[in-house]
Scaffold this active site. Structure first.
Site, PDB file in Angstrom:
ATOM      1  N   TYR A   1       7.927   1.450  -7.595  1.00 11.19           N
ATOM      2  CA  TYR A   1       7.172   0.186  -7.644  1.00 11.19           C
ATOM      3  C   TYR A   1       6.768  -0.158  -9.086  1.00 11.19           C
ATOM      4  O   TYR A   1       6.853  -1.316  -9.495  1.00 11.19           O
ATOM      5  CB  TYR A   1       5.934   0.270  -6.757  1.00 11.19           C
ATOM      6  CG  TYR A   1       6.220   0.549  -5.301  1.00 11.19           C
ATOM      7  CD1 TYR A   1       7.319  -0.012  -4.661  1.00 11.19           C
ATOM      8  CD2 TYR A   1       5.387   1.377  -4.536  1.00 11.19           C
ATOM      9  CE1 TYR A   1       7.590   0.256  -3.324  1.00 11.19           C
ATOM     10  CE2 TYR A   1       5.644   1.630  -3.202  1.00 11.19           C
ATOM     11  CZ  TYR A   1       6.740   1.086  -2.601  1.00 11.19           C
ATOM     12  OH  TYR A   1       7.005   1.337  -1.283  1.00 11.19           O
TER      13      TYR A   1
ATOM     14  N   GLU B   1       0.851  -1.185   0.000  1.00 11.47           N
ATOM     15  CA  GLU B   1       0.000   0.000   0.000  1.00 11.47           C
ATOM     16  C   GLU B   1       0.884   1.231   0.000  1.00 11.47           C
ATOM     17  O   GLU B   1       1.919   1.234   0.674  1.00 11.47           O
ATOM     18  CB  GLU B   1      -0.883   0.026   1.259  1.00 11.47           C
ATOM     19  CG  GLU B   1      -2.099  -0.844   1.155  1.00 11.47           C
ATOM     20  CD  GLU B   1      -2.394  -1.557   2.457  1.00 11.47           C
ATOM     21  OE1 GLU B   1      -1.759  -1.232   3.476  1.00 11.47           O
ATOM     22  OE2 GLU B   1      -3.257  -2.443   2.440  1.00 11.47           O
TER      23      GLU B   1
HETATM   24  C1  LIG Z   1      10.610   5.548  -2.252  1.00 11.47           C
HETATM   25  C2  LIG Z   1      12.090   5.372  -1.893  1.00 11.47           C
HETATM   26  C3  LIG Z   1      12.268   4.150  -1.018  1.00 11.47           C
HETATM   27  C4  LIG Z   1      12.898   5.215  -3.200  1.00 11.47           C
HETATM   28  O1  LIG Z   1      14.243   4.946  -2.845  1.00 11.47           O
HETATM   29  P1  LIG Z   1      15.473   5.479  -3.721  1.00 11.47           P
HETATM   30  O2  LIG Z   1      16.701   4.828  -3.234  1.00 11.47           O
HETATM   31  O3  LIG Z   1      15.475   6.957  -3.770  1.00 11.47           O
HETATM   32  O4  LIG Z   1      15.046   4.929  -5.166  1.00 11.47           O
HETATM   33  P2  LIG Z   1      16.030   4.528  -6.355  1.00 11.47           P
HETATM   34  O5  LIG Z   1      17.168   5.480  -6.429  1.00 11.47           O
HETATM   35  O6  LIG Z   1      16.340   3.089  -6.260  1.00 11.47           O
HETATM   36  O7  LIG Z   1      15.068   4.801  -7.604  1.00 11.47           O
HETATM   37  C5  LIG Z   1      14.581   3.775  -8.421  1.00 11.47           C
HETATM   38  C6  LIG Z   1      13.545   4.361  -9.366  1.00 11.47           C
HETATM   39  O8  LIG Z   1      12.423   4.860  -8.638  1.00 11.47           O
HETATM   40  C7  LIG Z   1      11.940   6.053  -9.279  1.00 11.47           C
HETATM   41  N1  LIG Z   1      12.207   7.230  -8.409  1.00 11.47           N
HETATM   42  C8  LIG Z   1      12.889   7.245  -7.248  1.00 11.47           C
HETATM   43  N2  LIG Z   1      12.922   8.508  -6.755  1.00 11.47           N
HETATM   44  C9  LIG Z   1      12.230   9.284  -7.629  1.00 11.47           C
HETATM   45  C10 LIG Z   1      11.916  10.658  -7.671  1.00 11.47           C
HETATM   46  N3  LIG Z   1      12.338  11.501  -6.721  1.00 11.47           N
HETATM   47  N4  LIG Z   1      11.171  11.104  -8.712  1.00 11.47           N
HETATM   48  C11 LIG Z   1      10.768  10.274  -9.702  1.00 11.47           C
HETATM   49  N5  LIG Z   1      11.050   8.946  -9.729  1.00 11.47           N
HETATM   50  C12 LIG Z   1      11.770   8.464  -8.692  1.00 11.47           C
HETATM   51  C13 LIG Z   1      12.728   6.193 -10.565  1.00 11.47           C
HETATM   52  O9  LIG Z   1      12.080   5.425 -11.560  1.00 11.47           O
HETATM   53  C14 LIG Z   1      14.041   5.543 -10.158  1.00 11.47           C
HETATM   54  O10 LIG Z   1      14.810   5.091 -11.248  1.00 11.47           O
HETATM   55  P3  LIG Z   1      15.862   6.127 -11.954  1.00 11.47           P
HETATM   56  O11 LIG Z   1      16.615   6.842 -10.861  1.00 11.47           O
HETATM   57  O12 LIG Z   1      16.750   5.211 -12.765  1.00 11.47           O
HETATM   58  O13 LIG Z   1      15.018   7.068 -12.772  1.00 11.47           O
HETATM   59  C15 LIG Z   1      12.633   6.666  -1.180  1.00 11.47           C
HETATM   60  O14 LIG Z   1      12.275   7.786  -1.939  1.00 11.47           O
HETATM   61  C16 LIG Z   1      12.132   6.832   0.230  1.00 11.47           C
HETATM   62  O15 LIG Z   1      12.695   6.269   1.184  1.00 11.47           O
HETATM   63  N6  LIG Z   1      11.057   7.637   0.395  1.00 11.47           N
HETATM   64  C17 LIG Z   1      10.526   7.922   1.735  1.00 11.47           C
HETATM   65  C18 LIG Z   1       9.903   6.698   2.360  1.00 11.47           C
HETATM   66  C19 LIG Z   1       8.793   6.151   1.498  1.00 11.47           C
HETATM   67  O16 LIG Z   1       8.002   6.884   0.919  1.00 11.47           O
HETATM   68  N7  LIG Z   1       8.737   4.821   1.433  1.00 11.47           N
HETATM   69  C20 LIG Z   1       7.719   4.119   0.676  1.00 11.47           C
HETATM   70  C21 LIG Z   1       6.459   4.032   1.460  1.00 11.47           C
HETATM   71  S1  LIG Z   1       5.194   3.129   0.579  1.00 11.47           S
END
Ligand SMILES: CC(C)(COP(=O)(O)OP(=O)(O)OC[C@H]1O[C@@H](n2cnc3c(N)ncnc32)[C@H](O)[C@@H]1OP(=O)(O)O)[C@@H](O)C(=O)NCCC(=O)NCCS
Length: 160
Positions: free
Chosen positions: A126, A114
């Site tokens: 995702y 979710e």
């Molecule tokens: C969501 C989260 C876990 C992503 O982690 P991350 O290490 O930044 O993600 P990644 O670097 O592995 O990104 C993988 C892909 O996700 C997408 N993505 C990640 N951050 C993004 C952003 N700021 N804007 C758009 N797309 C994004 C992109 O498709 C990215 O691929 P790319 O960099 O090659 O374009 C991180 O932003 C986070 O911890 N957010 C706060 C907590 C949260 O919301 N958790 C999920 C709750 S459901």
């Protein structure tokens, strides 16, 4: 204790290992910095006592993220995935998610999660990793001034 070393697509080396009780204080610091509505400490403590798989990622001995996944009755659920704000967009979330998928492969047919409809970063991650939308839950999450919907997403795993 299980541990492994992997590289993100940006070339960052990560060490993945299972979370223990002594990690919880720094997990909570990251949790509060990454979420508007963070988990309580007791939620992590319960996960460590339960059947959940709880893994963290370190880079140069620094906690940079973690993931919590569970399974039962043929389904699996991603419960938490968080990356420290200063380490986001370096491929760590992608590695943690791939690891969570590996943890439940062979134990469940579907992996569910979710996510807040406003959480564009997470929804992008995702979708990129193969999750698709399967429904919505109205007013599921609290916000500072009300509630917002949850998107229910799922990924097909290999049949058990
Ligand atoms: C969501 C989260 C876990 C992503 O982690 P991350 O290490 O930044 O993600 P990644 O670097 O592995 O990104 C993988 C892909 O996700 C997408 N993505 C990640 N951050 C993004 C952003 N700021 N804007 C758009 N797309 C994004 C992109 O498709 C990215 O691929 P790319 O960099 O090659 O374009 C991180 O932003 C986070 O911890 N957010 C706060 C907590 C949260 O919301 N958790 C999920 C709750 S459901």
């Amino acid at each position: 204790m299980n541990s492994l070393s992997i590289f993100t697509h940006t070339g960052l080396e990560l060490f993945l290992r299972e979370i223990t009780a002594t990690d919880i204080p720094q997990i909570m610091t990251l949790e509060r910095s990454a979420h508007t509505h963070p988990w309580r400490q007791s939620s992590f403590e319960d996960c460590l006592k339960g059947r959940q798989k709880c893994w963290l990622a370190e880079s140069k001995n620094l906690l940079v993220g973690y993931v919590v996944v569970t399974h039962g009755g043929g389904d699996a659920e991603l419960l938490n995935i968080s990356v420290a704000p200063q380490f986001q967009r370096k491929g760590i979330g992608q590695c943690l998610l791939a690891h969570a998928v590996n943890c439940v492969k062979g134990k469940a047919d579907m992996l569910f999660l979710e996510v807040r409809v406003s959480n564009r970063k997470a929804i992008e991650l995702y979708s990129k990793e193969g999750f698709f939308e399967v429904g919505q839950r109205k007013n599921y999450y609290p916000t500072v001034n009300g509630h917002e919907d949850a998107l229910l997403m799922a990924m097909q795993l290999d049949p058990i």
